[in-house]
Design a protein around this motif. Sequence first.
Motif, PDB file in Angstrom:
ATOM      1  N   LEU A   4      25.227  35.747 -19.014  1.00 38.17           N
ATOM      2  CA  LEU A   4      23.505  36.427 -19.897  1.00 38.17           C
ATOM      3  C   LEU A   4      23.509  35.222 -17.906  1.00 38.17           C
ATOM      4  N   GLY A   5      21.929  36.560 -18.422  1.00 38.57           N
ATOM      5  CA  GLY A   5      21.729  36.541 -16.798  1.00 38.57           C
ATOM      6  C   GLY A   5      19.878  35.383 -17.184  1.00 38.57           C
ATOM      7  N   ILE A   6      19.482  35.639 -18.541  1.00 34.18           N
ATOM      8  CA  ILE A   6      18.547  35.036 -18.537  1.00 34.18           C
ATOM      9  C   ILE A   6      18.400  34.857 -20.479  1.00 34.18           C
ATOM     10  N   ARG A   7      17.302  33.118 -20.832  1.00 41.26           N
ATOM     11  CA  ARG A   7      18.372  32.957 -21.938  1.00 41.26           C
ATOM     12  C   ARG A   7      16.722  32.610 -22.870  1.00 41.26           C
ATOM     13  N   ASN A   8      16.336  33.454 -23.870  1.00 36.84           N
ATOM     14  CA  ASN A   8      15.361  33.462 -24.137  1.00 36.84           C
ATOM     15  C   ASN A   8      14.186  32.213 -23.861  1.00 36.84           C
ATOM     16  N   LEU A   9      13.752  33.181 -22.673  1.00 28.85           N
ATOM     17  CA  LEU A   9      12.786  32.841 -21.749  1.00 28.85           C
ATOM     18  C   LEU A   9      11.129  34.012 -22.627  1.00 28.85           C
ATOM     19  N   SER A  10      10.070  32.624 -22.569  1.00 31.15           N
ATOM     20  CA  SER A  10       8.424  33.130 -22.854  1.00 31.15           C
ATOM     21  C   SER A  10       7.921  32.635 -22.604  1.00 31.15           C
ATOM     22  N   PHE A  11       7.248  33.760 -21.372  1.00 35.75           N
ATOM     23  CA  PHE A  11       6.016  32.986 -21.353  1.00 35.75           C
ATOM     24  C   PHE A  11       4.380  33.747 -20.706  1.00 35.75           C
ATOM     25  N   LYS A  12       2.905  33.685 -20.964  1.00 34.83           N
ATOM     26  CA  LYS A  12       1.822  34.518 -20.512  1.00 34.83           C
ATOM     27  C   LYS A  12       1.767  34.485 -19.713  1.00 34.83           C
ATOM     28  N   VAL A  13       1.026  34.675 -18.550  1.00 31.99           N
ATOM     29  CA  VAL A  13       0.213  34.531 -18.189  1.00 31.99           C
ATOM     30  C   VAL A  13      -1.366  35.958 -17.882  1.00 31.99           C
ATOM     31  N   ARG A  14      -1.649  35.234 -17.553  1.00 32.80           N
ATOM     32  CA  ARG A  14      -3.790  36.119 -17.249  1.00 32.80           C
ATOM     33  C   ARG A  14      -3.424  36.581 -15.644  1.00 32.80           C
ATOM     34  N   SER A  15      -4.939  37.366 -15.287  1.00 31.02           N
ATOM     35  CA  SER A  15      -5.602  37.574 -14.472  1.00 31.02           C
ATOM     36  C   SER A  15      -6.035  36.412 -13.903  1.00 31.02           C
ATOM     37  N   GLY A  16      -5.982  35.978 -12.459  1.00 26.66           N
ATOM     38  CA  GLY A  16      -6.366  34.614 -11.571  1.00 26.66           C
ATOM     39  C   GLY A  16      -5.744  33.825 -11.654  1.00 26.66           C
ATOM     40  N   GLN A  17      -4.398  33.919 -12.131  1.00 29.72           N
ATOM     41  CA  GLN A  17      -2.945  32.559 -12.282  1.00 29.72           C
ATOM     42  C   GLN A  17      -2.545  33.327 -10.840  1.00 29.72           C
ATOM     43  N   MET A  18      -1.750  31.989 -10.188  1.00 34.11           N
ATOM     44  CA  MET A  18       0.005  32.611  -9.414  1.00 34.11           C
ATOM     45  C   MET A  18       0.571  31.849 -10.311  1.00 34.11           C
ATOM     46  N   LEU A  19       1.846  32.703 -10.346  1.00 32.39           N
ATOM     47  CA  LEU A  19       2.877  31.773 -11.058  1.00 32.39           C
ATOM     48  C   LEU A  19       3.909  32.084 -10.397  1.00 32.39           C
ATOM     49  N   ALA A  20       4.612  31.183  -9.716  1.00 38.81           N
ATOM     50  CA  ALA A  20       5.981  30.862  -8.662  1.00 38.81           C
ATOM     51  C   ALA A  20       7.101  30.608  -9.842  1.00 38.81           C
ATOM     52  N   ILE A  21       8.720  31.538  -9.424  1.00 40.82           N
ATOM     53  CA  ILE A  21       9.262  30.990  -9.920  1.00 40.82           C
ATOM     54  C   ILE A  21       9.983  30.218  -8.809  1.00 40.82           C
ATOM     55  N   ILE A  22      10.503  29.513  -9.759  1.00 41.53           N
ATOM     56  CA  ILE A  22      11.331  29.085  -8.374  1.00 41.53           C
ATOM     57  C   ILE A  22      13.125  28.885  -8.912  1.00 41.53           C
ATOM     58  N   GLY A  23      13.893  27.663  -8.062  1.00 42.17           N
ATOM     59  CA  GLY A  23      15.169  27.914  -8.599  1.00 42.17           C
ATOM     60  C   GLY A  23      16.538  27.823  -7.652  1.00 42.17           C
ATOM     61  N   SER A  24      17.273  27.334  -7.754  1.00 45.28           N
ATOM     62  CA  SER A  24      18.432  27.157  -7.069  1.00 45.28           C
ATOM     63  C   SER A  24      18.921  28.852  -7.420  1.00 45.28           C
ATOM     64  N   SER A  25      19.762  29.266  -6.513  1.00 44.79           N
ATOM     65  CA  SER A  25      20.310  29.929  -5.925  1.00 44.79           C
ATOM     66  C   SER A  25      21.473  29.986  -7.468  1.00 44.79           C
ATOM     67  N   ASP A  26      21.329  31.827  -8.220  1.00 43.52           N
ATOM     68  CA  ASP A  26      21.822  32.381  -9.655  1.00 43.52           C
ATOM     69  C   ASP A  26      21.177  31.929 -10.474  1.00 43.52           C
ATOM     70  N   CYS A  27      20.613  31.323 -10.484  1.00 38.74           N
ATOM     71  CA  CYS A  27      18.996  30.462 -11.738  1.00 38.74           C
ATOM     72  C   CYS A  27      18.667  31.931 -12.824  1.00 38.74           C
ATOM     73  N   GLY A  28      18.579  32.663 -12.000  1.00 36.91           N
ATOM     74  CA  GLY A  28      17.537  33.956 -12.867  1.00 36.91           C
ATOM     75  C   GLY A  28      17.293  34.613 -12.347  1.00 36.91           C
ATOM     76  N   ARG A  29      16.277  34.262 -10.710  1.00 32.13           N
ATOM     77  CA  ARG A  29      15.245  34.372 -10.557  1.00 32.13           C
ATOM     78  C   ARG A  29      15.072  35.809 -10.584  1.00 32.13           C
ATOM     79  N   ALA A  30      16.105  36.631  -9.986  1.00 24.85           N
ATOM     80  CA  ALA A  30      16.622  38.114  -9.149  1.00 24.85           C
ATOM     81  C   ALA A  30      16.550  38.961 -10.875  1.00 24.85           C
ATOM     82  N   SER A  31      17.305  39.101 -11.402  1.00 26.43           N
ATOM     83  CA  SER A  31      16.967  39.411 -13.608  1.00 26.43           C
ATOM     84  C   SER A  31      16.285  38.587 -13.751  1.00 26.43           C
ATOM     85  N   LEU A  32      15.255  37.871 -13.672  1.00 21.29           N
ATOM     86  CA  LEU A  32      13.777  38.463 -14.069  1.00 21.29           C
ATOM     87  C   LEU A  32      12.512  39.272 -13.933  1.00 21.29           C
TER      88      LEU A  32
END
Length: 674
Positions: free
Chosen positions: A87-115
Amino acid sequence: MAEKTPEETGLWNGTVLQDASQGLQDSLFSSESDNSLYFTYGGRSNTLEVRDLTYEVDMASQVPWFEQLAQFKLPWCSRSSQDSCRLGIRNLSFKVRSGQMLAIIGSSDCGRASLLDVITGRDHGGKMKSGQIWINGQPSTRQLMRKCVAHVRQHDQLLPNLTVRETLAFIAQMRLPRTFSQAQRDKRVEDVIAELRLRQCANTRVGNIYVRGVSGGERRRVSIGVQLLWNPGILILDEPTSGLDSFTAHNLVRTLSRLAKGNRLVLISLHQPRSDIFRLFDLVLLMTSGTPIYLGAAQHMVQYFTSIGYPCPRYSNPADFYVDLTSIDRRSKEQEVATMEKAQSLAALFLEKVQGFDNFLWKAEAKECDTGTYAVSQTLTQFPDCATAAAELPGIIQQFTTLIRRQISNDFRDLPTLLIHGAEACLMSLIIGFLYYGHDAKQLSFMDMSALLFMIGALVPFNVILDVVSKCHSERSMLYCELEDGLYTAGPYFFAKILGELPEHCAYVIIYGMPIYWLTNLRPVPELFLLHFLLVWLVVFCCRTMALAASAMLPTFHMSSFICNALYNSYYLTGGFMINLNNLWIVPAWISKLSFLRWCFSGLMQIQFNGYPYTAQVGNLTFSVPGDELVSAMDLNSYPLYAAYLIVIGISCGFLFLYYLSLKFIKQKSSQDW
């Protein structure tokens, strides 16, 4: 522990100290004195929503098939193993809108590339087990993603010999709607240059590791500008600060923050941003092992972790501290189990706290970002909705003309390569020419003459192979990205590639073919010279098409060059000079029928010998032998002269057809992406 937090975390909780230091930070770390927005996204507000996403990665599919064969594994057997799936991602939910900058951070193999793979619709061997991606209230499809989402890859895919302005201008010709006038396209290019602060280097070559050009940060801005040209509502960037120094990285993220203020939704993937970059984020998603540990406002991150018993030490970077806190330590089995349990407990606690929230953000609503430092320019321009613009993209004719102009401009700016190729052709021509020079009074023997003709048709194509293969593989990653983005289709690129390289091909053959003909004192008849030159031109072109087809079909430079060399050597040995064609057994006999070197040798022999008597001397005896009989003795006179031209043209067309099919149906990824 919670009572100590106000003093320790005041720097990160939006206090007066943070606000007072912001102006000093901007003056210290930013070279951008102009904070104006030169154009904004004028369409409707965009929303990106991920609902209960669970994504499974097949690790075996990440290993290229040719590497599996090297390990004596059959690709279809290794890919069917269930043990290779995780499993690369488990039970992830979020909602972002225009005007916002969302940064995905984490260590290596945290699932950023899969997302990012899931959101951008890329197929890298993964499978969605559950959940959905919604864009503007609609389930995400590849067509919808192309209309609304711009994806900036981690590595810059740009032609090195074009200037910044030319790079953007060529993309504007292919990406902007056909209803745009040339003045509107030029205006859009200038707006992007101004928005990304590229005025000072607009007329500088982009460059790469071999060609001197703009700096790394400026090159990354050009890559962003390529996507920004069509004014997308959603901008996704994969590791945009990778390989940049801290100063350049800060300025780049500051630019992205300004773009988000222009009514855009910006999503970036980062490893561990430094503290001044962390302050620029609106929202932060901290992940480990594919599960969210925190999702909410960046300025509330320390407050959240403090409330659950993990305050950030004073003068520490929250991004560094909390990424380290949630990383999985795999140095030993015991440490891995302990850190995994801690991460799972933090993930379960976060899901419990945001349960029932519509946007799955901690504290429900993020604090509005301060826009006081961003002044809207008087030249602010708003453009139509990206979905409407994408439906009117230029046709294949405009794509072809733009691609061929871009290729010719890039190739003919590479003067060192052109000079090397010209010197190579000239040197080979002079070496062979002077080797056979000076036999005017004494006629060459038949074997010497046939060896000369075979070398003329066989030596120069071999030098073309490695050049074409290396050039194609250096362009593959850019071609893959542009095809994936729908910038153009395989047809226009195919014709632009073939026709765009003809000037260089013609110059190369002229430099090689003309000195040899006159230095070796071949028959000085204009008609025979034209026939000779045309056949050499065709055989070199045929070899070029073979290299193009192999480069597009095979994933690595080494595999392509190996196959080309194997084919070339097979054609060389069955070309009719090493062994008489009558003495070949059935397998090499069939190979010789497809050997363009055999048909070139046959044609050159017929041009020089057919219809002319050949004077031979044996001891004191001198006798004349019809040239046709000498050619027939080598079985090179079985077909008329025009057949040699037609067969070489047919073989070239066959390779061109394979090249087109490879472009059309094989993903032209770079070797490290297979």
